[in-house]
Every structure is written in C-alpha cells, then in structure tokens.
Design a protein around this motif. Structure first.
Motif, short mmCIF file in Angstrom:
data_model
loop_
_atom_site.label_atom_id
_atom_site.label_comp_id
_atom_site.label_asym_id
_atom_site.label_seq_id
_atom_site.Cartn_x
_atom_site.Cartn_y
_atom_site.Cartn_z
N GLU A 15 0.82 -1.21 0.00
CA GLU A 15 0.00 0.00 0.00
C GLU A 15 0.85 1.26 0.00
O GLU A 15 0.51 2.26 -0.64
N ARG A 55 10.44 3.01 -5.93
CA ARG A 55 9.10 2.46 -5.80
C ARG A 55 9.10 0.95 -5.90
O ARG A 55 10.04 0.35 -6.43
N ARG A 131 -2.93 18.23 0.26
CA ARG A 131 -3.65 17.00 -0.08
C ARG A 131 -2.74 15.81 0.23
O ARG A 131 -1.76 15.56 -0.47
N ILE A 132 -3.07 15.08 1.26
CA ILE A 132 -2.24 13.98 1.73
C ILE A 132 -2.54 12.71 0.95
O ILE A 132 -3.68 12.42 0.61
N ASP A 133 -1.49 11.95 0.65
CA ASP A 133 -1.64 10.64 0.04
C ASP A 133 -2.04 9.67 1.16
O ASP A 133 -1.20 9.23 1.94
N LEU A 134 -3.32 9.35 1.23
CA LEU A 134 -3.82 8.57 2.36
C LEU A 134 -3.17 7.19 2.43
O LEU A 134 -2.82 6.72 3.51
N GLY A 136 -0.25 6.16 0.90
CA GLY A 136 1.19 6.27 1.07
C GLY A 136 1.59 6.65 2.48
O GLY A 136 2.66 6.25 2.96
N GLU A 137 0.76 7.42 3.18
CA GLU A 137 1.10 7.87 4.52
C GLU A 137 0.36 7.11 5.61
O GLU A 137 0.42 7.47 6.78
N ASP A 150 -10.61 12.64 -6.80
CA ASP A 150 -9.96 11.33 -6.77
C ASP A 150 -11.03 10.24 -6.62
O ASP A 150 -11.62 10.08 -5.55
N SER A 152 -10.64 7.15 -6.45
CA SER A 152 -10.20 5.99 -5.67
C SER A 152 -10.58 6.12 -4.20
O SER A 152 -10.35 5.20 -3.42
N PRO A 273 -9.42 5.42 1.61
CA PRO A 273 -9.11 4.76 0.33
C PRO A 273 -9.87 3.44 0.19
O PRO A 273 -10.15 2.77 1.17
#
Length: 311
Positions: A15, A55, A131-134, A136-137, A150, A152, A273
C-alpha cells in the motif's frame, strides 16, 4: 518467526509503495521490512514485488497474495474489534488527517467525545492543509473540505461549508462598502491561494443569476487564518469559510460585505481509500462524525452572515 508480522509488513509495503514509507508506518528499520519480505517470498516460493530504487510494484502473484492477506488481516482485526465491541469497547490506533484551521477549531470536541466513549482508541492526527496521500502515509481516515476529484476514495458527506465576504469596520469606513461584485476590482482583496482559481470569485445574485469577477489581490496567502487576521487589521476584503470568519464577525471585528450574494457551498467529507480495510473503530468514528455534524452548524449560527449563505 511470526507469519502474521511478515504478512502485515507486506500489506503495508504494497500500500505504501516503498520500503522507506512502509518502515515509517510500521515504526521499524528499513532492514526489518526487507527481511520480512524476503522471508515471506522465500516461504511462498515466488516474487511478490518488483523493486526499484524509489518504488515497488506488485507482481501478479503479489497482487493475488495481497488480496488474500488483506482479507485475513482484516478478519483478525474485525474479530478482535467485534469481541471488544460486545463489551461496548473499541481499541487500537486511528490515524486521522485534518485540515489545519478546521481541525484546531472544531475537531477537539468530537474527538474528545469519542475518546470518552472509547478510551482504548489512540488517535494519531496529521493537521495539514495539503492534499495527503492517504495510502502512502498510512492514513485511516481524512476530513476533506472541497470537491473530490480522486475516484479511488470512498466518501461520506458530513456538512456543507459556506463562504462569507467580509472586511473590518475600519477598512469599510475608510474605503466604503462595495455595492456590486464588480466594485471589488477597486478594493484591496486578500485571496486564498490553495484553490484552482484563487483570483476569480464566482457567486449568484439574489435572483439566482451567475456573477463572476477577477480581482488583482493586494494580499495572497496559503492560510485562511492569516487572511482573517490581516482583514481584522484593516488590510482588505476576504472571502473565507464561515467556520473561520464567524467568531470575528460575532465579535464585531469583521463585517459581512455584499450579503445579498450567494456563494457556492463546499462539501466536507470523511474519506478513506478503497484499498484500506475499514475497521470497526474507523466505521464507528465515521458514524460519530456524521451524527456530530448533522443539522445546522454552530459557525453558521450568526444572524449577520446567514443572508448570503447558499442553500
């Protein structure tokens, strides 16, 4: 050797997208994540991830195992939560992302009420306007004020945020009240730059006709709180959410401008997400927020500003 630890590390890595991000979420060294992944791949006899410098991406086998592993871990979490839920208890960590100004002003009360009911919940809160990458974080749930682009993300609407155009009494006494939207071009205007078109103001007049104006800002900032403070000091007219301006208006530090205009409402959502399993504690907190923010909002309960609110 703990198979569940290896499985959990793999799911978090899949994830998060990188060993560094996964290690940060798990609170372990990168070597620990690498070792758990290698051990899992050796046990399964297949490569689960294609790894590059920055990545990682799932192989076909990895994608299939990720779906199974996610369900297994979710079932374990649900079993533990359900057992605790039978006693009216919830426990575990809830990672929450909140917009800075709204989070500080209005989220302590609902979080406090939830903790009183479920003292076993540990909140890990990220206060940030970006805008946080839910995924990724490693964020379980975020509150986002704005239209969602978004697809997703899964969202539940909490409330509508309204806007109010306002300035200090001192500014208006010195420069006068604008009588039309177009008159703003002759005024000092402060704009919030974390929007797609910060200098373009769009609204409807009292008869529902669309209006728009492009202003040349005297002040630009990425913080609405800063713009409110500058407006209170007489540095121009600002368009800000009522949840940020209502207290200053109620205190007489700001006055509504062009109150007959109707500004578009901005929806506020609780989002998560699709790839994130929604645990019982997250579901319970979302339900709590929906209930908490139902009905009229306290920041809109100011007679001086309701005239210009959109339906």
């Amino acid at each position: 050797m703990n198979k569940l630890d290896d499985m959990h590390a793999f799911v978090v890595l899949a994830e998060a997208g990188s060993i560094t991000a996964a290690a940060n979420q798990l609170g372990v060294a990168k070597s620990v994540v690498s070792r758990r992944l290698a051990r899992l791949e050796a046990r399964l006899g297949t490569q689960l991830l294609r790894r590059t410098t920055r990545r990682s991406s799932l192989t076909d086998s990895g994608r299939s195992f990720y779906e199974s592993a996610s369900r297994i871990l979710a079932d374990i979490d649900d079993a533990e939560s359900a057992f605790a839920g039978q006693r009216g208890e919830l426990s575990g960590k809830l990672r929450l992302a909140l917009p800075l100004s709204f989070g500080i002003a209005y989220m302590p009360a609902p979080i406090d009420a939830f903790i009183e009911r479920h003292p076993g919940i540990a909140f890990d809160i990220n206060l940030n306007d970006r805008r946080i990458d839910l995924v990724g974080e490693g964020i379980d749930l975020a509150l986002r004020i704005g239209n969602l682009a978004d697809s997703s993300l899964i969202a539940r609407k909490l409330f509508d945020a309204h806007l109010v155009l306002c300035a200090s009494p001192e500014y208006l006494a010195r420069y006068g009240q604008p009588d039309t939207l177009q008159a703003l071009t002759a005024h000092r205007v402060g704009v919030y730059t974390n929007t797609a078109e910060p200098t373009r103001l769009q609204c409807e007049d009292g008869e529902g006709r669309a209006q728009a104006v492009t202003v040349l800002p005297a002040l630009s900032a990425t913080s609405g709180d800063f713009l409110i403070e500058m407006a209170k000091r007489g540095h121009g007219i600002v368009l800000q959410p009522t949840f940020m301006a209502a207290r200053a208006i109620a205190a007489g530090e700001l006055e509504p401008v062009l109150s007959s205009l109707r500004w578009p409402a901005t929806p506020a959502y609780a989002i998560y997400p699709q790839t994130r399993h929604l645990s019982l504690r997250v579901r319970a907190f979302i339900d709590h927020l929906v209930d908490w923010f139902s009905g009229p909002q306290p920041w809109d309960d100011c007679r001086a500003i309701t005239t210009g609110l959109a339906d």
